[in-house]
Design a protein around this motif. Sequence first.
Motif, short mmCIF file in Angstrom:
data_model
loop_
_atom_site.label_atom_id
_atom_site.label_comp_id
_atom_site.label_asym_id
_atom_site.label_seq_id
_atom_site.Cartn_x
_atom_site.Cartn_y
_atom_site.Cartn_z
N ARG A 99 0.74 -1.23 0.08
CA ARG A 99 -0.09 0.03 0.15
C ARG A 99 0.95 1.12 0.00
NH1 ARG A 99 -4.81 -1.28 4.27
NH2 ARG A 99 -5.93 -2.73 2.80
N GLY A 100 2.10 1.10 0.17
CA GLY A 100 2.84 2.19 0.33
C GLY A 100 4.43 1.66 0.79
N PRO A 101 5.29 2.63 0.79
CA PRO A 101 6.82 2.00 0.97
C PRO A 101 6.96 1.07 1.99
CG PRO A 101 6.79 4.37 0.24
CD PRO A 101 5.44 4.00 0.49
N LYS A 102 6.28 1.66 3.25
CA LYS A 102 6.42 0.85 4.32
C LYS A 102 5.07 0.36 4.93
CE LYS A 102 10.49 3.50 6.15
NZ LYS A 102 10.98 4.47 6.87
N ASP A 103 4.46 0.26 3.90
CA ASP A 103 2.99 -0.30 4.54
C ASP A 103 2.42 -1.47 3.77
OD1 ASP A 103 0.52 -0.59 5.42
OD2 ASP A 103 -0.34 1.30 4.48
N VAL A 104 3.00 -2.85 4.16
CA VAL A 104 2.76 -3.95 3.53
C VAL A 104 1.84 -4.75 4.28
CG1 VAL A 104 3.54 -6.09 2.57
CG2 VAL A 104 5.00 -3.88 2.53
N VAL A 105 0.55 -5.05 3.72
CA VAL A 105 -0.44 -5.83 4.50
C VAL A 105 -0.39 -7.45 4.00
CG1 VAL A 105 -3.07 -6.25 4.71
CG2 VAL A 105 -2.10 -3.85 4.47
N ALA A 106 -0.22 -8.19 4.91
CA ALA A 106 -0.30 -9.70 4.71
C ALA A 106 -1.61 -10.29 4.52
CB ALA A 106 0.72 -10.49 5.67
N ASP A 107 -2.06 -10.50 3.23
CA ASP A 107 -3.24 -11.10 3.15
C ASP A 107 -3.11 -12.70 3.15
OD1 ASP A 107 -4.25 -8.67 2.88
OD2 ASP A 107 -4.68 -8.55 0.89
N ILE A 108 -4.10 -13.45 3.45
CA ILE A 108 -4.19 -15.03 3.10
C ILE A 108 -5.07 -15.04 1.94
CG2 ILE A 108 -4.78 -17.26 4.07
CD1 ILE A 108 -4.03 -16.04 6.93
N LEU A 153 -10.75 -17.39 -1.96
CA LEU A 153 -10.89 -16.11 -1.02
C LEU A 153 -9.97 -15.50 -0.69
CD1 LEU A 153 -13.65 -18.42 1.01
CD2 LEU A 153 -14.05 -16.61 -0.65
N ILE A 154 -9.87 -14.14 -0.45
CA ILE A 154 -8.71 -13.54 0.23
C ILE A 154 -9.08 -12.82 1.62
CG2 ILE A 154 -7.28 -11.36 -0.05
CD1 ILE A 154 -7.21 -11.84 -3.21
N PHE A 155 -8.31 -13.05 2.61
CA PHE A 155 -8.59 -12.45 3.92
C PHE A 155 -7.57 -11.44 4.16
CE2 PHE A 155 -10.65 -16.77 3.43
CZ PHE A 155 -11.87 -16.51 4.05
N ARG A 156 -8.08 -10.40 4.49
CA ARG A 156 -7.21 -9.38 5.17
C ARG A 156 -6.92 -9.21 6.76
NH1 ARG A 156 -8.82 -4.36 1.70
NH2 ARG A 156 -7.56 -5.30 0.05
N PRO A 157 -5.93 -8.90 7.16
CA PRO A 157 -6.02 -8.56 8.78
C PRO A 157 -6.98 -7.60 9.02
CG PRO A 157 -3.91 -8.02 7.66
CD PRO A 157 -4.63 -8.48 6.68
N ALA A 158 -7.77 -7.93 10.09
CA ALA A 158 -9.03 -7.12 10.37
C ALA A 158 -8.35 -5.51 10.62
CB ALA A 158 -9.53 -7.73 11.50
N ALA A 159 -7.26 -5.61 11.31
CA ALA A 159 -6.76 -4.46 11.64
C ALA A 159 -6.25 -3.44 10.63
CB ALA A 159 -5.41 -4.58 12.55
N ALA A 160 -5.82 -3.98 9.42
CA ALA A 160 -5.43 -3.22 8.46
C ALA A 160 -6.27 -2.20 7.76
CB ALA A 160 -5.10 -4.33 7.28
#
Length: 191
Positions: free
Chosen positions: A49-58, A89-96
């Motif tokens: 999402r940005g240089p330091k913003d990486v979200v780990a989806d499952i 399906l794709i699951f994203r961390p709820a906090a993200a």
Amino acid sequence: MEFTISELEREPIDFDVELAPGEVDLGDEAAQQGALAASGHAEVLHEHRGPKDVVADIRLRGRFAGRFQVPCARCVEPVEIPLTAEYDLIFRPAAADAEATERSITAPETEIGYYQGESLALEDVLREQVLLSLPLRTLCKPDCKGLCPRCGADRNSQPCTCDAGPADPRWEALADLGSRMESTENSPKKS
Ligand SMILES: [Zn+2]
Ligand SMILES: [Zn+2]
């Protein structure tokens, strides 16, 4: 079975399991008959999402097969339904997404779910997939006569003579329960 982010970061997981009735909580909507077979593949997808913003989806891809019992919408007799379905399906961390009110969600992302904490439970995914795959309205036979709203008799097996007088509210509640799913169609005429 839990898929944890730390495990998936090391390597993707292939699974092939059989779940006994009760391991997937289907509530009152359906009863699992025998084992529920589930197989597939789980992996991490990194969303930049940005240089330091990486979200780990499952990402979870797979299929399931099982037999389920669902009450007839009119007479509540159990009806057996075999189901086989595939999912991707794709699951994203709820906090993200907690602070982002309206992220732009592109078309391929419409099937996004969320996982809480550090892991995703296969049982929770299967619960939702099974419930989504069940028909909206099940009849034991196309011409099921249903329950009498007055005396509660199953009119498929017992002729019912009460066609006048006030309805018993207990049976009306049960009849309502059975015909809840019928509301979008023409409701059967109550004589
Ligand atoms: Zn029925
Ligand atoms: Zn009756």
